[in-house]
Write a protein that holds these residues in place. Structure first.
Motif, mmCIF file in Angstrom:
data_model
loop_
_atom_site.group_PDB
_atom_site.id
_atom_site.type_symbol
_atom_site.label_atom_id
_atom_site.label_comp_id
_atom_site.label_asym_id
_atom_site.label_seq_id
_atom_site.Cartn_x
_atom_site.Cartn_y
_atom_site.Cartn_z
ATOM 1 N N UNK A 216 40.485 -53.084 43.148
ATOM 2 C CA UNK A 216 41.330 -51.562 42.724
ATOM 3 C C UNK A 216 42.088 -51.601 41.652
ATOM 4 N N UNK A 217 42.102 -52.667 40.213
ATOM 5 C CA UNK A 217 42.428 -52.226 39.457
ATOM 6 C C UNK A 217 41.588 -52.210 38.923
ATOM 7 N N UNK A 218 40.400 -52.109 39.317
ATOM 8 C CA UNK A 218 39.018 -51.113 38.006
ATOM 9 C C UNK A 218 39.003 -50.047 38.753
ATOM 10 N N UNK A 219 39.276 -49.719 40.087
ATOM 11 C CA UNK A 219 38.967 -48.334 39.958
ATOM 12 C C UNK A 219 39.703 -47.405 39.970
ATOM 13 N N UNK A 220 41.084 -47.898 39.065
ATOM 14 C CA UNK A 220 42.243 -46.926 38.843
ATOM 15 C C UNK A 220 41.436 -45.982 38.337
ATOM 16 N N UNK A 221 42.619 -44.617 38.282
ATOM 17 C CA UNK A 221 41.055 -43.206 37.494
ATOM 18 C C UNK A 221 42.065 -43.680 35.659
ATOM 19 N N UNK A 222 40.854 -43.391 35.287
ATOM 20 C CA UNK A 222 40.638 -43.652 33.597
ATOM 21 C C UNK A 222 40.102 -42.225 33.441
ATOM 22 N N UNK A 223 40.780 -41.635 33.257
ATOM 23 C CA UNK A 223 39.838 -39.474 33.157
ATOM 24 C C UNK A 223 39.248 -40.116 31.332
ATOM 25 N N UNK A 224 39.380 -40.820 30.441
ATOM 26 C CA UNK A 224 38.764 -40.824 28.938
ATOM 27 C C UNK A 224 37.866 -42.289 29.298
ATOM 28 N N UNK A 225 37.800 -43.258 29.973
ATOM 29 C CA UNK A 225 36.354 -44.310 29.923
ATOM 30 C C UNK A 225 35.196 -43.232 29.815
ATOM 31 N N UNK A 226 35.141 -43.584 28.896
ATOM 32 C CA UNK A 226 33.296 -43.014 29.156
ATOM 33 C C UNK A 226 32.509 -44.896 29.127
ATOM 34 N N UNK A 227 31.493 -44.433 29.850
ATOM 35 C CA UNK A 227 30.067 -45.682 29.181
ATOM 36 C C UNK A 227 29.114 -45.563 28.149
ATOM 37 N N UNK A 228 29.388 -46.227 27.823
ATOM 38 C CA UNK A 228 27.934 -46.102 26.707
ATOM 39 C C UNK A 228 27.505 -47.886 26.030
ATOM 40 N N UNK A 229 26.482 -47.889 25.691
ATOM 41 C CA UNK A 229 26.138 -49.113 25.321
ATOM 42 C C UNK A 229 25.528 -49.937 26.171
ATOM 43 N N UNK A 230 25.764 -51.238 26.370
ATOM 44 C CA UNK A 230 25.464 -51.900 27.059
ATOM 45 C C UNK A 230 26.926 -52.760 27.274
ATOM 46 N N UNK A 231 27.287 -53.075 28.455
ATOM 47 C CA UNK A 231 28.236 -54.385 29.532
ATOM 48 C C UNK A 231 28.011 -54.958 28.151
ATOM 49 N N UNK A 232 28.894 -56.151 27.469
ATOM 50 C CA UNK A 232 29.040 -57.311 27.272
ATOM 51 C C UNK A 232 27.930 -58.304 27.434
ATOM 52 N N UNK A 233 26.819 -58.430 27.598
ATOM 53 C CA UNK A 233 25.555 -59.774 28.606
ATOM 54 C C UNK A 233 25.736 -60.562 27.061
#
Length: 779
Positions: free
Chosen positions: A328-345
């Motif tokens: 629920x927390x992660x699914x909250x709307x964040x219009x400015x959020x863009x995915x780039x690069x890698x997750x911190x794996x």
């Protein structure tokens, strides 16, 4: 003196070895009937022997043969092939039981078990992290967030963004991550389900009730304790902890990414606060999981039927609730959020590797301290067999997780080179470094194999001269002698297994440390990190990276192919079953998701059968075990009441009791344990061959050795063509010990020993029992 008919009744209970067989083959009769048991494991007799107890006169001088068939416990239906995915868990569980021998339970012994359980916990986190890497990072974050990757993949359409970075409701990174997290969460649920289901199917059998016996002494070997083969309480606790650990890993992969964006974007304060609360809850949950894993080990002195129901239910439920709140927390709307690069794996996988290396080193220190207190010259790797095996479990986990990630990355990236042409960046850098150390490791393995091959050739030359001595007066046949000598030399390779395991584990630890340092120091894959260096260094790095990626991909493909073939083909499944025969003998003490322990079903089966038969008939019993069946036979004999155990003779052949189990599991099958077993049963005889790569002598010290071990049997029975063997006799190796006349002779001697009125012949050097005794020596 006239004997009772019950005294004339004798039973030979046959227990087969690895690979399994049929009751018809074991009993040498196509007509068999099931005496007791079910389709999974059962006792069979020949149809003509079904009512043997009612016809004792027909069995004077010969035993009633029964066959205990347990092969379906490890190679039954096609679902057993899925157990290949649990291979690292099985290996780390073996490391728990490889503890060096110790005279009493000390803090050091408890520390050993605790450290192995922590290694097992890290493997669960590693497996779930690998699933998160594939589903969350490669698919949901990188591919769905890159138009060039998502284009043409219709199944990603509702998650993907267009060329301008826009998309539908699900295209926001947090929502993509939350949806993709259902895959690793389902994997955790599947592992929980399999562990719970296999416990009920395999390990929930009640042990033989423990009744007080005035002649009983406190068992010196753990395998003789009433609760050894019933570990329900620990398995349930570990299952709850590992399930919670897996769910928390998924929650961390989803929630920390969103929390990191909220902390750096200057967004709503509420989301920032919720993110920090989530991070704190993850830390608390992790601490609770580690505490549960460290808090309690096995309880063996009693049959502990207690179940920590509140903990077992509450811990996974709380972790699941936290995961749902994270969605629920992660699914909250964040219009400015863009995915780039890698997750911190890199940080995640690097942390796991660092923890695993540190715990394995600590485990080696503890194992050395235990071994130093009670030295055992036959113990594998001087007591370090457990740490070496734990290191191999970590390596297997790393190869499996890296193989899946690399193959999925190559599949998603059309160019075959992640990061090229504006496509995805690919898996974490550390996984590329780990793949790159595979070629150097294989070089070390090749060197070790070359050394062993040279030793084998030398041993074959010595055995060539020994063959002529073993078959005097025979016309020389160079080809026949070479085959016999070669079989003997190759069989001796089993004794070199500690050298192979030790070398591979040590090199794996060093190369793994180098890969971790290289990944953290450069933040680049090896080929890129070596650019600008000497040409030979740059070329070696690029070659290692390319070959490592190819090898790890090939290994993954072979692994999947092998599993698929085993699922469909019963013969291939039986071959894999041999691996489970050896690896799943021990209870699940370090990892609850390991394949189930078949001995927790087989040992109670055997003890119940022996105890009920001797109570009902008062008759004599020869427990006859071949290969792994001899290990089950010994474990079952330890579980018997002393009054029943004194009515049992033990006949083992092709037995790995000392050669494998005594060396690798010295705390439970060391010289002291096997010597005590010899004194506790009425009599014991062991048959072996020099051509057998698995079985060997028991090697009890002093006068006990010749009493138990028969001199090595001739194999083949005849060198050339004889009146008795007009055709060339086969080299039997590990199979068909019953074909040797010595087998029937030794069985007859054991049965004669068990006669209560007439003293039977004893093994060489052992005085005969007095008239009217049970046949046991006074010692």
């Amino acid at each position: 003196m006239e004997r009772d008919t019950a005294d004339e009744t004798a039973l030979e209970l046959l227990v087969h070895g690895v690979g399994g067989t049929t009751p018809e083959a074991m009993l040498g009769d196509p007509r068999t009937v099931r005496v007791s048991g079910d389709d999974t494991a059962a006792v069979y007799r020949r149809a003509d022997d079904a009512d043997a107890e009612q016809r004792p006169d027909d069995y004077r001088g010969k035993p009633v043969p029964e066959a205990y068939v347990w092969c379906n416990l490890t190679s039954g239906n096609g679902s057993r092939a899925l157990w290949l995915l649990l291979l690292p868990f099985m290996v780390v569980n073996l490391a728990h039981w490889m503890r060096p021998n110790a005279h009493r339970r000390t803090r050091t012994v408890r520390a050993y078990g605790l450290l192995v359980r922590l290694v097992g916990l890290s493997l669960t986190v590693l497996l779930v992290a690998a699933a998160c890497e594939v589903a969350l990072d490669l698919v949901a974050w990188q591919c769905a967030g890159t138009h060039a990757c998502a284009e043409g993949r219709s199944w990603l359409g509702f998650l993907a963004v267009d060329a301008h970075g826009h998309g539908g409701w699900w295209s926001q990174p947090g929502r993509r991550l939350a949806l993709a997290a259902a895959v690793p969460a389902a994997l955790v649920g599947l592992l929980w389900y399999l562990s719970h289901r296999t416990w009920g199917a395999y390990e929930s059998q009640q042990p033989l009730p423990h009744q007080p016996d005035p002649e009983e002494e406190a068992p010196t070997n753990a395998l003789g304790r009433p609760g050894f083969w019933y570990g329900r309480r620990l398995v349930a606790r570990l299952r709850a902890a590992h399930t919670a650990a897996g769910l928390l890993t998924v929650a961390a992969a989803v929630g920390t990414s969103a929390a990191r964006f909220d902390r750096g974007s200057g967004g709503p304060v509420l989301l920032d606060v919720l993110g920090r609360i989530l991070d704190g809850a993850l830390v608390v949950g992790t601490g609770i999981v580690v505490w549960v894993v460290c808090r309690r080990g096995r309880s063996e002195n009693i049959v502990d039927r207690t179940l920590d129901r509140t903990l077992v239910r509450l811990l996974p439920a709380a972790a699941l609730a936290l995961l749902l709140l994270t969605f629920l927390y992660a699914g909250w709307s964040r219009p400015e959020w863009r995915s780039h690069g890698r997750l911190p794996g890199d940080a995640t996988f690097g942390g796991i590797v660092l923890v695993q290396g540190a715990v394995v080193v600590a485990l080696a220190v503890v194992a050395h301290a235990i071994h130093h207190r009670a030295r055992d010259s036959r113990a594998a790797l001087r007591g370090l067999g457990g740490p070496a095996t734990a290191m191999l479990a970590c390596a297997l986990g790393g190869v499996m997780s890296g193989g899946v990630s690399q193959r999925v990355a190559d599949w998603l990236d059309g160019s075959g080179t992640p990061g090229a042409d504006g496509t995805i960046d690919g898996p974490p850098v550390l996984l590329s470094w780990q793949a790159s150390v595979i070629p150097p490791l294989l070089i070390v393995v090749a060197v070790v194999c070359a050394v062993l091959a040279r030793r084998t050739i030398r041993l074959k030359r010595r055995e060539t001269a020994a063959v002529a001595t073993d078959y005097p007066g025979e016309p020389e046949d160079a080809a026949r002698t070479s085959r016999i000598a070669g079989t003997r030399a190759r069989a001796a390779l089993t004794d070199q297994a500690p050298m192979i395991i030790g070398a591979v584990s040590t090199v794996t630890l060093l190369l793994g440390a180098g890969a971790l340092i290289g990944a953290w120091a450069t933040h680049q894959v090896p080929g890129e990190a070596a650019q600008g260096a000497y040409d030979i260094v740059e070329g070696a790095a690029q070659t290692a990276q390319a070959m490592g990626s190819w090898l790890i991909g090939l290994g993954f493909i072979l692994f999947v192919t092998w599993g698929r073939r085993a699922y469909r083909d019963a013969s291939a499944r039986r071959t894999i079953g041999i691996l489970w025969d050896v690896g799943t003998f021990w209870p699940r003490a370090a990892h609850p998701f390991a394949p189930p322990c078949y001995a927790e079903r087989a040992v109670p089966d055997l003890t119940w059968r022996m105890a009920t038969w001797t109570r009902a008939t008062g008759g004599r019993l020869v427990l006859s075990g071949h290969s792994q069946g001899s290990v089950l036979a010994a474990a079952a004999a330890w579980q018997l009441h002393p009054t029943v155990r004194r009515r049992v003779a033990l006949l083992t052949y092709g037995s790995p009791l000392e050669r494998l189990y005594g060396r690798w599991f010295p705390a439970h099958f060391g010289p002291a344990a096997l010597g005590a077993l010899h004194r506790q049963v009425d009599c014991w005889r062991n048959l072996h061959r020099t051509t057998d790569p698995i079985g060997g002598p028991v090697r009890l010290p002093g006068e006990d050795g010749p009493q138990v071990d028969h001199p090595a049997l001739k194999d083949p029975l005849a060198y050339g063509r004889t009146e008795q063997h007009p055709l060339p006799a086969p080299i039997l190796g590990h199979s068909d010990y019953q074909a040797d006349p010595v087998f029937a002779e030794e069985r007859a001697r054991l049965l004669a020993r068990l006669r209560p009125e007439v003293p039977g012949p004893r093994p060489d050097g052992e005085p005969a029992a007095p008239q009217g005794s049970s046949g046991r020596s006074s010692s």
